[in-house]
Design a protein around this motif. Structure first.
Motif, PDB file in Angstrom:
ATOM      1  N   ASN A 241       0.825  -1.208   0.000  1.00  0.00           N
ATOM      2  CA  ASN A 241       0.000   0.000   0.000  1.00  0.00           C
ATOM      3  C   ASN A 241       0.860   1.259   0.000  1.00  0.00           C
ATOM      4  O   ASN A 241       0.536   2.252  -0.636  1.00  0.00           O
ATOM      5  CB  ASN A 241      -0.968   0.012   1.182  1.00  0.00           C
ATOM      6  N   TRP A 242       1.982   1.201   0.702  1.00  0.00           N
ATOM      7  CA  TRP A 242       2.920   2.330   0.654  1.00  0.00           C
ATOM      8  C   TRP A 242       4.037   2.104  -0.348  1.00  0.00           C
ATOM      9  O   TRP A 242       4.372   3.011  -1.111  1.00  0.00           O
ATOM     10  CB  TRP A 242       3.484   2.627   2.059  1.00  0.00           C
ATOM     11  N   THR A 243       4.611   0.940  -0.347  1.00  0.00           N
ATOM     12  CA  THR A 243       5.731   0.700  -1.262  1.00  0.00           C
ATOM     13  C   THR A 243       5.208  -0.007  -2.518  1.00  0.00           C
ATOM     14  O   THR A 243       5.247  -1.231  -2.607  1.00  0.00           O
ATOM     15  CB  THR A 243       6.845  -0.112  -0.574  1.00  0.00           C
ATOM     16  N   GLY A 244       4.688   0.794  -3.422  1.00  0.00           N
ATOM     17  CA  GLY A 244       4.114   0.258  -4.649  1.00  0.00           C
ATOM     18  C   GLY A 244       2.893   1.074  -5.059  1.00  0.00           C
ATOM     19  O   GLY A 244       2.784   1.523  -6.191  1.00  0.00           O
ATOM     20  N   ASN A 245       1.982   1.309  -4.090  1.00  0.00           N
ATOM     21  CA  ASN A 245       0.745   1.989  -4.450  1.00  0.00           C
ATOM     22  C   ASN A 245       0.831   3.509  -4.239  1.00  0.00           C
ATOM     23  O   ASN A 245       0.618   4.275  -5.172  1.00  0.00           O
ATOM     24  CB  ASN A 245      -0.434   1.401  -3.667  1.00  0.00           C
ATOM     25  N   ARG A 246       1.108   3.926  -3.012  1.00  0.00           N
ATOM     26  CA  ARG A 246       1.275   5.377  -2.775  1.00  0.00           C
ATOM     27  C   ARG A 246       2.465   5.892  -3.569  1.00  0.00           C
ATOM     28  O   ARG A 246       2.426   6.979  -4.140  1.00  0.00           O
ATOM     29  CB  ARG A 246       1.493   5.656  -1.280  1.00  0.00           C
ATOM     30  N   ILE A 247       3.558   5.143  -3.557  1.00  0.00           N
ATOM     31  CA  ILE A 247       4.706   5.473  -4.411  1.00  0.00           C
ATOM     32  C   ILE A 247       4.885   4.309  -5.374  1.00  0.00           C
ATOM     33  O   ILE A 247       5.121   3.180  -4.953  1.00  0.00           O
ATOM     34  CB  ILE A 247       6.001   5.656  -3.596  1.00  0.00           C
ATOM     35  N   THR A 248       4.717   4.590  -6.657  1.00  0.00           N
ATOM     36  CA  THR A 248       4.776   3.497  -7.611  1.00  0.00           C
ATOM     37  C   THR A 248       5.969   3.643  -8.556  1.00  0.00           C
ATOM     38  O   THR A 248       6.845   4.490  -8.347  1.00  0.00           O
ATOM     39  CB  THR A 248       3.420   3.349  -8.340  1.00  0.00           C
ATOM     40  N   CYS A 249       6.005   2.785  -9.575  1.00  0.00           N
ATOM     41  CA  CYS A 249       7.152   2.743 -10.492  1.00  0.00           C
ATOM     42  C   CYS A 249       6.912   3.652 -11.694  1.00  0.00           C
ATOM     43  O   CYS A 249       5.810   3.671 -12.246  1.00  0.00           O
ATOM     44  CB  CYS A 249       7.330   1.317 -11.008  1.00  0.00           C
ATOM     45  N   ARG A 250       7.942   4.323 -12.143  1.00  0.00           N
ATOM     46  CA  ARG A 250       7.822   5.177 -13.329  1.00  0.00           C
ATOM     47  C   ARG A 250       7.556   4.323 -14.574  1.00  0.00           C
ATOM     48  O   ARG A 250       6.806   4.691 -15.467  1.00  0.00           O
ATOM     49  CB  ARG A 250       9.107   5.983 -13.515  1.00  0.00           C
ATOM     50  N   ASP A 251       8.235   3.196 -14.650  1.00  0.00           N
ATOM     51  CA  ASP A 251       8.069   2.272 -15.770  1.00  0.00           C
ATOM     52  C   ASP A 251       8.388   0.882 -15.231  1.00  0.00           C
ATOM     53  O   ASP A 251       8.886   0.736 -14.117  1.00  0.00           O
ATOM     54  CB  ASP A 251       8.995   2.649 -16.933  1.00  0.00           C
ATOM     55  N   TRP A 252       8.167  -0.148 -16.059  1.00  0.00           N
ATOM     56  CA  TRP A 252       8.326  -1.511 -15.547  1.00  0.00           C
ATOM     57  C   TRP A 252       9.778  -1.909 -15.344  1.00  0.00           C
ATOM     58  O   TRP A 252      10.061  -2.922 -14.703  1.00  0.00           O
ATOM     59  CB  TRP A 252       7.581  -2.522 -16.409  1.00  0.00           C
ATOM     60  N   PHE A 253      10.703  -1.120 -15.889  1.00  0.00           N
ATOM     61  CA  PHE A 253      12.112  -1.414 -15.595  1.00  0.00           C
ATOM     62  C   PHE A 253      12.404  -1.215 -14.104  1.00  0.00           C
ATOM     63  O   PHE A 253      13.337  -1.770 -13.568  1.00  0.00           O
ATOM     64  CB  PHE A 253      13.037  -0.513 -16.428  1.00  0.00           C
ATOM     65  N   GLN A 254      11.568  -0.392 -13.460  1.00  0.00           N
ATOM     66  CA  GLN A 254      11.786  -0.071 -12.042  1.00  0.00           C
ATOM     67  C   GLN A 254      11.065  -1.060 -11.119  1.00  0.00           C
ATOM     68  O   GLN A 254      10.873  -0.768  -9.938  1.00  0.00           O
ATOM     69  CB  GLN A 254      11.280   1.346 -11.712  1.00  0.00           C
ATOM     70  N   LEU A 255      10.668  -2.206 -11.634  1.00  0.00           N
ATOM     71  CA  LEU A 255       9.836  -3.115 -10.846  1.00  0.00           C
ATOM     72  C   LEU A 255      10.402  -3.416  -9.450  1.00  0.00           C
ATOM     73  O   LEU A 255       9.671  -3.482  -8.459  1.00  0.00           O
ATOM     74  CB  LEU A 255       9.650  -4.427 -11.632  1.00  0.00           C
ATOM     75  N   CYS A 256      11.722  -3.560  -9.363  1.00  0.00           N
ATOM     76  CA  CYS A 256      12.325  -3.879  -8.056  1.00  0.00           C
ATOM     77  C   CYS A 256      12.116  -2.757  -7.038  1.00  0.00           C
ATOM     78  O   CYS A 256      12.213  -2.983  -5.831  1.00  0.00           O
ATOM     79  CB  CYS A 256      13.812  -4.183  -8.203  1.00  0.00           C
ATOM     80  N   LEU A 257      11.822  -1.550  -7.540  1.00  0.00           N
ATOM     81  CA  LEU A 257      11.569  -0.436  -6.619  1.00  0.00           C
ATOM     82  C   LEU A 257      10.440  -0.786  -5.656  1.00  0.00           C
ATOM     83  O   LEU A 257      10.500  -0.487  -4.468  1.00  0.00           O
ATOM     84  CB  LEU A 257      11.184   0.814  -7.428  1.00  0.00           C
ATOM     85  N   LYS A 258       9.404  -1.454  -6.179  1.00  0.00           N
ATOM     86  CA  LYS A 258       8.331  -1.853  -5.279  1.00  0.00           C
ATOM     87  C   LYS A 258       8.500  -3.291  -4.795  1.00  0.00           C
ATOM     88  O   LYS A 258       8.194  -3.595  -3.664  1.00  0.00           O
ATOM     89  CB  LYS A 258       6.953  -1.646  -5.905  1.00  0.00           C
ATOM     90  N   GLU A 259       9.005  -4.192  -5.656  1.00  0.00           N
ATOM     91  CA  GLU A 259       9.027  -5.600  -5.260  1.00  0.00           C
ATOM     92  C   GLU A 259      10.188  -5.933  -4.315  1.00  0.00           C
ATOM     93  O   GLU A 259       9.995  -6.564  -3.283  1.00  0.00           O
ATOM     94  CB  GLU A 259       9.026  -6.514  -6.490  1.00  0.00           C
ATOM     95  N   GLY A 260      11.394  -5.511  -4.664  1.00  0.00           N
ATOM     96  CA  GLY A 260      12.524  -5.795  -3.776  1.00  0.00           C
ATOM     97  C   GLY A 260      12.304  -5.167  -2.406  1.00  0.00           C
ATOM     98  O   GLY A 260      12.507  -5.796  -1.361  1.00  0.00           O
ATOM     99  N   LEU A 261      11.832  -3.934  -2.417  1.00  0.00           N
ATOM    100  CA  LEU A 261      11.620  -3.225  -1.149  1.00  0.00           C
ATOM    101  C   LEU A 261      10.512  -3.893  -0.338  1.00  0.00           C
ATOM    102  O   LEU A 261      10.625  -4.041   0.893  1.00  0.00           O
ATOM    103  CB  LEU A 261      11.272  -1.757  -1.454  1.00  0.00           C
ATOM    104  N   THR A 262       9.457  -4.328  -1.002  1.00  0.00           N
ATOM    105  CA  THR A 262       8.347  -4.927  -0.260  1.00  0.00           C
ATOM    106  C   THR A 262       8.716  -6.332   0.240  1.00  0.00           C
ATOM    107  O   THR A 262       8.302  -6.727   1.331  1.00  0.00           O
ATOM    108  CB  THR A 262       7.061  -4.907  -1.108  1.00  0.00           C
ATOM    109  N   VAL A 263       9.516  -7.062  -0.508  1.00  0.00           N
ATOM    110  CA  VAL A 263       9.997  -8.345   0.012  1.00  0.00           C
ATOM    111  C   VAL A 263      10.868  -8.100   1.251  1.00  0.00           C
ATOM    112  O   VAL A 263      10.726  -8.780   2.272  1.00  0.00           O
ATOM    113  CB  VAL A 263      10.812  -9.132  -1.053  1.00  0.00           C
TER     114      VAL A 263
END
Ligand code: B3K
Ligand code: ZN
Length: 877
Positions: A309-331
């Motif tokens: 909800n915070w790491t991915g939704n409130r702050i999301t990725c600019r493009d799909w290359f940045q996927l780890c921005l939400k996934e690595g951090l949320t893991v």
């Protein structure tokens, strides 16, 4: 199915959109075979957009049913309409205009499970990464944020429940047996977070009051009659919400939070804003149907999706290359949650085992890619262990480098600065640099370079000079993404362990107990060291690297007994097991019997009985590396049969040496109290079931395992006994009886039957190829359900080394046929299955040839989906 065109998407091609869509109103007239979708979009021309810029929307298999701009039907001469694209050549010059698009979709026919589909008659959606374009034409990309209002209309009988993102605003009757509901989500979001559910489901409800006093209504919706099995998930949700407030200062932001469990789902779960949709196997649990491991997975996934909800939704990725921005951090966040809720040491060891089992082979094979890739053909193929698990390790290393406080300040700054934005990895790193003053420029290479770094360690002690010297040298192997690698910043936690088992004060040229390896070669000296210490390095697995540390077996045995770092202690023992197993499998390959040193057998006995260690930690210390672990360490010219023989041999040797002691401990750990799926209860069962496996390894009789199977009062003990029976005594009447009893009891419960399919898929040996082929015809098996496919075909291909890699190629052929059968309906799941071939080049030559033949057969098939073509071609390259 999107056929392969070979198109490649590149990071450097990123451009902002010419148009924005600040508001999106959707109306769904739901009907299984023909659902009308009306999208009313407020479109805004971005400042600086050229007057003649066309508005080009994404689609995927869409059928246009109507198009209006500002209330007037659009002349289709000025529009290019295709299933995958809607281009309005000359949109109004006004700053804002309204675009109304009508499309028709067929949810019942959608077996790709992406977009709007039905699962057991329930309408549901999956939009990440590019499923929204299968519902309506849109700027379907994560940097396009919009405020959604959704109206759902459906037959009241079939769908009394109508859910979407955000808060409920209105509902009512439409006559003719139909009704409607309207939902509004005030938080601007990208289309991949859109969700809708409509159906007839049972509800478990509860309340949560946030730290600032907001009352949140919580709902978990499951198949009717299964409500009691959602109680644990609800408890996990409330604990997650509290934890995020306490550990990260993050509060929930809507009046409702809903979770819906469905049985047809491509992955684990999805973090849609305010409306998470889950694979039902990650929601439903009770002691009769779920194992301790299932409970732990449910808790972790509920937490993971909530934390998005915070790491991915409130702050999301600019493009799909940045996927780890939400996934690595949320893991990383869910791993910390589990460490706090359960056992930190056990969680760390489990995370490292997962990383090594899934990410290391990816990084070391043809599918290797940077944590932030620079190119992709099919983004769904990049939801990988590298993006998720290695991505989490990078976040953990940042915390190691900037310290606990620096990390929290960096996270706070990231949330403050970027709330409501779609950002990049550079933005994430800058938050930590700005908050802590650290320079992370070299460190950032972890995001950009693929491949598992190796660190060679050479330690020497000079008794006369009282000096301990460490020489370190790093190297990163070439990968398909970069042939030449730059020197990385590798933080290595370490300790010098004195003869009494205590750490010496570190001193030397280090930052506390961390060596920051910045150069290719680095020497670290410790002066005034009175006695030769034993080096314990990469404690806590501070960096996701492989180590080449020449250390003798006595030093490793010493660390396995005394290392003060629980991870390093486990690691020392695990390395001893691996070294022993590699030697034994070499012997087996040469047709010689293996010899096992007594020290290791003695140590295993001591650990099993060491009451000072938690049972779950003891269970991990006693678990031998898997066949895949051993194969990975051997690296090339692999013979899976020799590995199986070696592993069986060591287990039997440990068990024979400790026979009586293990039997007594096993008996003493018998279940007494009520079943509680927490760390203490599950730890006790884990140890007992590990001992059951050992006791069975030293015996020719299935009696003990069969006994446990029949008297078990919970699924953990029942499934563990069944696994021992299948693995070690497959051909006995006891095993056949247990399998029949299991089927008779759970035959109508699909997620429990998956255990039955899986346990048989894992039986070692080439005969299993035929067994699995027969099971694929079982009435409970379905090629169009991802859980069934993963339980039978997925487990066989990824975990059954001897059968999948059968020397005659029959395992490969069977899996290839299954992949093509799955692909016809669900390309995403088929592509994922195909990754089982990724380590084919490390096998011995005959098997390699069979694997290549099989992969080439798939590759040659006409009209392959983009998903499968991408994986197969990269695997063969
Ligand atoms: N974000 C989803 C994964 C979506 C996969 C799309 N192919 C679940 C998660 O990581 O939480
Ligand atoms: Zn995630």
């Amino acid at each position: 199915m999107v056929a392969d065109t070979g198109q490649v998407f590149r990071l450097e091609d990123y451009r902002e959109t010419d148009y924005l869509i600040p508001e999106t109103q959707l109306t769904f007239r739901l009907s299984p075979n023909r659902t009308r979708v009306i999208a009313e979009l407020t479109v805004e021309r971005r400042q600086g957009t050229a007057d003649d810029a066309p508005l080009v929307l994404d689609g995927d298999g869409l059928e246009l049913a109507g198009l209006e701009i500002d209330g007037t039907r659009v002349n289709l001469d000025n529009v290019e309409v295709a299933p995958d694209r809607l281009a309005i050549k000359a949109p109004p010059r006004a700053k804002r205009f309204k675009l109304r698009i009508e499309t028709d979709v067929d949810p019942a026919a959608n077996r790709a499970l992406s977009g709007l589909y039905q699962s057991n008659g329930v309408f549901c959606t999956q939009c990440e990464a590019e499923g929204f374009r299968r519902i309506t034409y849109f700027l379907d990309r994560p940097d396009l944020l919009s405020v959604y209002t959704v109206r759902i209309e459906a037959a009241r009988d079939a769908a009394p429940l109508l859910l979407s993102n955000g808060n409920p605003v209105e509902q009512g009757d439409l006559g003719g047996g139909r009704h409607f509901a309207v939902w509004h989500d005030p938080h601007p979001k990208p289309s991949y977070l859109f969700a809708l559910v409509a159906g007839d489901l049972g509800l478990v409800d509860d309340r949560f009051t946030t730290i600032s006093g907001r009352a949140v209504a919580l709902g978990i919706y499951v198949e009717k009659g299964k409500e009691a099995r959602a109680a644990f998930a609800m408890d996990a949700l409330k604990r997650s919400m509290r934890w995020d407030e306490e550990r990260f200062g993050r509060e929930y932001d809507l009046d409702v939070f809903n979770i819906v469990a469905v049985s047809d789902f491509n992955m684990g779960a999805m973090e849609n804003k305010g409306l998470n949709i889950f694979n039902d196997k990650y929601v439903l649990a009770d002691k009769e149907t779920a194992t301790d491991a299932d409970y732990a997975r449910i808790e972790a996934i509920i937490a993971h999706e909530y934390f998005h909800n915070w790491t991915g939704n409130r702050i999301t990725c600019r493009d799909w290359f940045q996927l780890c921005l939400k996934e690595g951090l949320t893991v990383y966040r869910d791993q910390e949650f589990t460490a706090d809720e359960r056992s930190r040491a056990v969680e760390r060891i489990s995370d490292v085992r997962t990383l090594r089992a899934h990410q290391f082979p990816e990084d070391q094979g043809p599918l290797a890619h940077p944590v932030r890739p620079r190119r992709y053909r099919e983004i769904n193929n990049f939801y990988t262990a590298t993006v998720y698990e290695k991505g989490a390790e990078i976040v953990r290393m940042i915390r190691t480098i900037v310290g606990e406080d620096g990390f929290r300040e960096g996270m706070d700054l990231y949330f403050d600065r970027h709330d409501g934005q779609a950002v990049t990895i550079e933005d994430f790193i800058a938050a930590f640099e700005d908050a802590s003053g650290a320079d992370l420029a070299q460190f950032a290479l972890w995001y950009h370079q693929a491949g598992t770094p190796n660190v060679a360690v050479n330690a020497s002690y000079d008794a006369v000079a009282q000096e301990f010297v460490l020489e370190l040298e790093q190297s990163v192997p070439p990968t398909p993404s970069e042939s030449r690698k730059r020197v990385m910043h590798i933080p290595l936690a370490f300790g010098l362990v004195g003869p009494d088992g205590q750490d010496l004060a570190a001193g030397g040229e280090t930052d506390g107990a961390i060596i920051h390896l910045h150069k290719r070669k680095q020497t670290v000296r410790f002066k005034g060291v009175a006695e030769r210490p034993v080096l314990s390095i990469n404690r806590g697995f501070s960096a996701p690297v492989t180590l080449a540390a020449a250390q003798n077996a006595n030093d490793r045995l010493f660390l396995a007994r005394h290392d003060g770092d629980a991870f390093a202690r486990w690691e020392a023992l695990n390395t001893l097991y691996l070294e022993t197993l590699i030697a034994a499998s070499k012997a087996a390959k040469g047709g010689k019997p293996a010899k096992f040193g007594k020290d290791l057998l003695v140590l295993a006995g001591e650990i099993a009985a060491d009451e000072e260690l938690d049972p779950d930690y003891r269970a991990l210390l006693l678990s031998l590396p898997s066949e895949t672990d051993i194969a990975r360490e051997i690296g090339s010219n692999i013979d899976p049969d020799a590995i199986l023989q070696a592993r069986r041999g060591l287990a039997a040797a440990i068990a024979e040496h400790n026979g009586e002691r293990f039997a007594e401990l096993y008996a003493g750990l018998a279940d007494t109290g009520a079943y509680v799926p927490d760390a203490a209860g599950s730890g006790r069962r884990a140890l007992r079931n590990t001992l059951l496996d050992y006791c069975s390894a030293a015996s020719s009789s299935p009696a003990r395992a069969a006994e446990q199977f029949h008297v078990a009062t919970n699924m953990t003990d029942r499934a563990a006994a069944l696994a021992v029976l299948a693995d070690r005594f497959a051909a006995t009447p006891e095993t056949e009886a247990a399998l029949s009893a299991f089927e008779a009891r759970y035959g109508s419960d699909a997620i429990v039957m998956d255990k039955w399919f899986q346990v048989q898929a894992m039986i070692p040996g080439v005969e299993t190829v035929e067994r699995v082929a027969t099971l694929a015809q079982h009435r409970g098996f379905r090629m169009d359900n991802p859980n069934r496919v993963r339980a039978l075909i997925g487990a066989f291909a990824s975990a059954n080394q001897t059968a999948f890699n059968a020397a005659d190629g029959s395992g490969y052929a069977f899996v290839a046929d299954a992949i093509l059968a799955v692909e016809a309906q669900n390309p995403q799941v088929a592509a994922r299955l195909a990754t089982a071939f990724r380590s084919w080049r490390s096998l011995e030559p005959k098997r390699q040839a069979k694997a290549r033949e099989t992969l080439s057969r798939i590759a040659a098939k006409k009209g392959l989906s983009r998903d499968l073509a991408d994986i197969v071609q990269r695997t063969l390259a």
